[in-house]
Scaffold this active site. Structure first.
Site, PDB file in Angstrom:
ATOM      1  N   ASP A 311     -22.236  11.752  12.787  1.00  0.00           N
ATOM      2  CA  ASP A 311     -21.256  11.128  11.786  1.00  0.00           C
ATOM      3  C   ASP A 311     -19.828  10.818  12.873  1.00  0.00           C
ATOM      4  O   ASP A 311     -19.428  11.497  13.304  1.00  0.00           O
ATOM      5  CB  ASP A 311     -21.132  11.850  10.753  1.00  0.00           C
ATOM      6  CG  ASP A 311     -20.049  11.607  10.046  1.00  0.00           C
ATOM      7  OD1 ASP A 311     -19.995  10.233   9.638  1.00  0.00           O
ATOM      8  OD2 ASP A 311     -19.172  12.283   9.192  1.00  0.00           O
ATOM      9  N   ASP A 348       6.109  11.257   3.460  1.00  0.00           N
ATOM     10  CA  ASP A 348       4.490  10.850   3.358  1.00  0.00           C
ATOM     11  C   ASP A 348       3.859  12.220   4.143  1.00  0.00           C
ATOM     12  O   ASP A 348       3.920  12.624   5.097  1.00  0.00           O
ATOM     13  CB  ASP A 348       4.174   9.708   4.244  1.00  0.00           C
ATOM     14  CG  ASP A 348       3.028   9.283   4.084  1.00  0.00           C
ATOM     15  OD1 ASP A 348       2.096  10.077   3.492  1.00  0.00           O
ATOM     16  OD2 ASP A 348       2.563   8.242   4.575  1.00  0.00           O
ATOM     17  N   GLU A 352      -1.869  10.198   8.240  1.00  0.00           N
ATOM     18  CA  GLU A 352      -0.988   9.047   8.871  1.00  0.00           C
ATOM     19  C   GLU A 352       0.453   9.287   8.946  1.00  0.00           C
ATOM     20  O   GLU A 352       1.117   8.579   9.978  1.00  0.00           O
ATOM     21  CB  GLU A 352      -1.513   7.786   8.389  1.00  0.00           C
ATOM     22  CG  GLU A 352      -3.213   7.413   8.405  1.00  0.00           C
ATOM     23  CD  GLU A 352      -3.618   8.218   7.437  1.00  0.00           C
ATOM     24  OE1 GLU A 352      -3.134   9.173   6.429  1.00  0.00           O
ATOM     25  OE2 GLU A 352      -5.048   8.118   7.064  1.00  0.00           O
ATOM     26  N   PHE A 381       3.699   6.360  -2.235  1.00  0.00           N
ATOM     27  CA  PHE A 381       2.725   5.080  -1.989  1.00  0.00           C
ATOM     28  C   PHE A 381       2.108   5.058  -3.703  1.00  0.00           C
ATOM     29  O   PHE A 381       1.719   5.979  -4.230  1.00  0.00           O
ATOM     30  CB  PHE A 381       1.510   5.541  -1.019  1.00  0.00           C
ATOM     31  CG  PHE A 381       0.621   4.443  -0.819  1.00  0.00           C
ATOM     32  CD1 PHE A 381       0.596   3.327  -0.226  1.00  0.00           C
ATOM     33  CD2 PHE A 381      -0.704   4.818  -1.629  1.00  0.00           C
ATOM     34  CE1 PHE A 381      -0.461   2.632  -0.262  1.00  0.00           C
ATOM     35  CE2 PHE A 381      -1.826   3.852  -1.839  1.00  0.00           C
ATOM     36  CZ  PHE A 381      -1.583   2.724  -0.796  1.00  0.00           C
ATOM     37  N   ARG A 386       0.750  -0.873  -2.708  1.00  0.00           N
ATOM     38  CA  ARG A 386       0.090  -0.295  -1.323  1.00  0.00           C
ATOM     39  C   ARG A 386       1.135  -0.486  -0.408  1.00  0.00           C
ATOM     40  O   ARG A 386       0.965  -0.750   0.821  1.00  0.00           O
ATOM     41  CB  ARG A 386      -0.844  -1.562  -1.015  1.00  0.00           C
ATOM     42  CG  ARG A 386      -1.906  -1.662  -2.088  1.00  0.00           C
ATOM     43  CD  ARG A 386      -2.631  -2.998  -1.762  1.00  0.00           C
ATOM     44  NE  ARG A 386      -3.303  -3.065  -0.315  1.00  0.00           N
ATOM     45  CZ  ARG A 386      -3.820  -4.137   0.255  1.00  0.00           C
ATOM     46  NH1 ARG A 386      -3.646  -5.216  -0.045  1.00  0.00           N
ATOM     47  NH2 ARG A 386      -4.378  -3.992   1.400  1.00  0.00           N
ATOM     48  N   SER A 388       4.985   2.316   0.664  1.00  0.00           N
ATOM     49  CA  SER A 388       5.847   3.695   0.454  1.00  0.00           C
ATOM     50  C   SER A 388       7.001   3.364   1.366  1.00  0.00           C
ATOM     51  O   SER A 388       6.893   2.319   2.234  1.00  0.00           O
ATOM     52  CB  SER A 388       4.881   4.747   0.902  1.00  0.00           C
ATOM     53  OG  SER A 388       4.517   4.931   2.156  1.00  0.00           O
TER      54      SER A 388
END
Length: 499
Positions: A311, A348, A352, A381, A386, A388
């Site tokens: 994976d 955030d 990311e 967000f 789409r 933030s």
């Protein structure tokens, strides 16, 4: 559950030859001299019968006072009994290793003490007494006492004890990264875990049952080999039995001791003695490579592997998109772009967002200050916008998808520079994720997010190819990203001189 699991901590805790394993195995090898145990192995049962018969001959000679050939008979009897005993010892040591692994896991479970939350107070409670719904607190350095889910906080967790992966993982409340496993260690921060396991049904309990269940499962190859050596034993037994009347007809009469010694020398004694121990030793070798095999069948299957399916997310890559570089728009200083991106990402909590803050610190020395947060109004967000960001001192800072930021900037009377559009297209073609940053109606630049390949993966794939194993990456990601990751980890053949 799959046939193999990582048991890195078990391997570290249990070397093969220790007093705790060898001493019980010595006595176990004697107990295995019971004919009800030996009859399960046809070859060794024949040796056991030969040992009994030779011992009976020796006792008879002593009773009659005969001295001729006495030492030879005694030596043959001793060698035969030692052969059976050593075969039992090899199997007992291998089985003792499995018991030691299970005991080490039990000790890990028994030694865990939870900081249980009761009416807001922490109460130290043995992990074995936890039940579903209990809340426990774990801080840096603590072992997570039970399987559960994070309901408060975010922390870095070392799961190498169960996965073999040396890199820590992020576990946080909400989403699909909230599950934690008992026995793993918290490396940073503080989390509150709600216990979800039933008593006796934890991951450690399952591993204990797997370890204890590995000792006596015969594989198809082992069964086939047992049938073969049993057949050979019957053939040689018939041949040796036929020797006595033939020798008598020729005027010679070999003793029973000589015939038994000849039979044991002819039959595949070594294979029969070590067959069961070989299977368990194969599982032990896998343990030394951080893999626990549930059965000998899994060991045999591992030897026949020629294609390995991997994976992408979490196996080949770290599993989280990370900020890799800041690409400023024309006329924007890289430091200014990093500052805006960092301020827009302070609230955030996604991997990311945190990586943007870290990258700004590493590249430009921009560090979050306590007073910065007081003047910021964070904009979370949402799937609709789409985007933030944050608002502070009249500054409107946003980051998000390229088309979303383009609409936001255009609505304010600005426009997206062609260079930024080119950067977005280039990053997308390379399989990355472009995150556009804006301040008011001005585009500041692009943050390049990419799925980071784990260190050393290229070398590992090269080693697998040298072993004749083909590697295949499977992923649900978009083809461009998959192609970029595959190109990054594919070993490149050395170029010929002059090319």
């Amino acid at each position: 559950m799959s046939e193999v699991l990582s048991v890195r901590s078990v391997r570290r805790a249990n070397p093969l030859f220790t007093r705790a394993i060898v001493v019980p195995a010595l006595w176990s090898a004697v107990r295995k001299l019971d004919p009800r145990v030996q009859v399960r192995n046809p070859v060794m049962f024949v040796v056991w019968v030969g040992s009994v018969m030779t011992s009976a001959v020796l006792v008879g000679d002593l009773a009659r006072g005969e001295s001729e050939g006495l030492w030879f008979t005694a030596l043959v009897a001793l060698v035969l009994w030692l052969t059976v005993w050593f075969a039992n010892l090899a199997e007992a040591v291998a089985e003792g290793r499995g018991r030691a692994q299970a005991n080490a896991l039990r000790a890990t479970r028994a030694d865990l003490v939870a900081r249980r939350l009761i009416a807001g107070d922490e109460v130290r409670t043995p992990a074995s007494e936890l039940s579903p719904g209990d809340l426990v607190v774990c801080e840096a350095g603590d072992l997570i006492p039970a399987d559960g889910e994070v309901i408060e906080g975010v922390a870095s967790v070392d799961e190498s004890a169960i996965t073999g992966e040396s890199a820590p993982v992020i576990r946080e409340s909400g989403g699909d990264r909230s599950a934690v496993t008992g026995g793993t260690r918290v490396l940073s921060d503080r989390i509150v875990v709600r216990v979800t396991q039933e008593p006796g049904a934890s991951f450690l309990d399952q591993m204990i049952s797997l370890v204890e269940g590995t000792a006596r499962r015969k594989t198809p190859n082992e069964i086939a080999l047992n049938i073969l050596i049993a057949g050979l034993t019957l053939v040689f037994l018939a041949a040796v039995v036929a020797l006595r009347p033939m020798a008598a007809f020729a005027g010679a009469e070999p003793s029973v001791t000589i015939l038994i010694a000849l039979l044991v020398a002819l039959i595949p004694t070594t294979i029969g003695a070590l067959l069961s121990a070989i299977g368990i030793a194969g599982m032990d070798r896998l343990v030394q490579r951080n893999v626990l095999a549930m059965s000998g069948r899994a060991v045999e299957a591992a030897g026949d592997v020629d294609t390995l399916l991997l994976d992408k997310t979490g196996t080949i890559t770290l599993g989280n998109r990370q900020a890799a570089e800041f690409l400023p728009a024309p006329g924007v200083a890289p430091t200014h772009l990093a500052e805006v991106a960092q301020l827009a990402s302070l609230a955030d909590e996604t991997p990311e967002g945190r990586s943007i803050v870290v990258l700004a610190k590493e590249r430009f020395g921009l560090r979050e200050r306590e007073e910065v947060g007081h003047g910021l109004v964070f904009v979370p967000f949402s799937a609709e916008t789409r985007m933030s960001g944050a608002d502070t001192d009249g500054r409107v800072l946003r980051k998000g998808a390229a088309d979303a930021i383009a609409r936001f900037v255009t609505a304010g009377g600005g426009q997206v520079p062609a260079a930024v559009t080119a950067d977005v297209e280039r990053i997308s073609r390379a399989g990355g994720t472009p995150l556009v940053v804006a301040e008011g109606n001005r585009v500041m630049g692009v943050v390049h997010l990419k799925d980071v390949v784990k260190e050393g993966m290229t070398e590992r794939f090269a080693q697998l190819r040298r072993m004749g194993i083909r590697t295949v990456m499977i992923t649900g990601d978009n083809p461009l990203t998959a192609a970029a990751i595959a190109a990054e980890v594919t070993p490149r053949a050395p170029r010929a001189p002059g090319r």
